[in-house]
Scaffold this motif. Structure first.
Motif, short mmCIF file in Angstrom:
data_model
loop_
_atom_site.label_atom_id
_atom_site.label_comp_id
_atom_site.label_asym_id
_atom_site.label_seq_id
_atom_site.Cartn_x
_atom_site.Cartn_y
_atom_site.Cartn_z
N ARG A 36 -8.09 -0.01 -8.33
CA ARG A 36 -7.53 1.10 -7.77
C ARG A 36 -7.87 2.32 -8.74
N ARG A 37 -7.74 1.74 -10.12
CA ARG A 37 -8.13 3.04 -11.21
C ARG A 37 -9.64 3.38 -11.40
N TYR A 46 1.19 -8.23 -1.98
CA TYR A 46 1.43 -7.11 -2.71
C TYR A 46 2.69 -6.65 -3.01
N GLN A 93 -10.93 4.42 -7.74
CA GLN A 93 -10.13 5.47 -7.06
C GLN A 93 -9.97 5.05 -5.60
N VAL A 94 -9.69 3.86 -5.19
CA VAL A 94 -9.56 3.53 -3.71
C VAL A 94 -8.24 3.47 -3.43
N ASP A 95 -7.98 3.34 -2.18
CA ASP A 95 -6.44 3.27 -1.72
C ASP A 95 -6.20 1.62 -1.71
N ASP A 96 -4.97 1.46 -1.41
CA ASP A 96 -4.35 0.17 -1.71
C ASP A 96 -4.88 -1.00 -0.66
N TYR A 97 -5.14 -0.51 0.63
CA TYR A 97 -5.93 -1.52 1.40
C TYR A 97 -7.29 -1.75 0.99
N THR A 98 -7.87 -0.92 0.41
CA THR A 98 -9.41 -1.22 0.01
C THR A 98 -9.19 -2.18 -1.24
N TYR A 158 -6.54 -5.96 -8.96
CA TYR A 158 -6.16 -4.78 -8.00
C TYR A 158 -6.06 -3.51 -8.64
#
Length: 100
Positions: free
Chosen positions: A64-65, A9, A68-73, A60
């Motif tokens: 995220r969009r 990442y 609306q989860v965090d980077d790790y998820t 990825y």
């Protein structure tokens, strides 16, 4: 025995360990949600043309969009998807990354 996966990442390598229970739950989450047909087609075309890294970035960003989860998820979902759908291509990508 826990699963280990590596996520590239933004030129950083993130290593994460998961218990078998977490792996099972992650796979269920990915299967239940599913991806739109046009997204699946785009990812397939990118992977088949040697752009697995770009396909990972697309997936990825989508996770995220849309969710609306965090980077790790988002990174875990991305890896789960590629492990399930394109295991041979992912393995080839990993061996190239190790050599570099």
């Amino acid at each position: 025995m826990s699963g280990l996966f590596v996520v590239h990442y933004r030129d950083k390598i993130i290593g994460c360990e998961m218990t078998p229970e977490q792996e099972r739950l992650e796979m269920q989450m990915v299967v239940r949600k599913g991806l739109p047909d046009d997204m699946q087609e785009l990812l397939k075309q990118l992977v088949m043309n040697g752009g697995i890294r770009m396909a990972g970035t697309v997936l990825y960003t989508y996770c995220r969009r849309m969710y609306q989860v965090d980077d790790y998820t988002a990174a875990r979902w991305m890896m789960a998807y590629f492990q399930r759908e394109f295991p041979q291509h992912l393995q080839r990508h990993r061996t190239k990354a190790v050599r570099a």
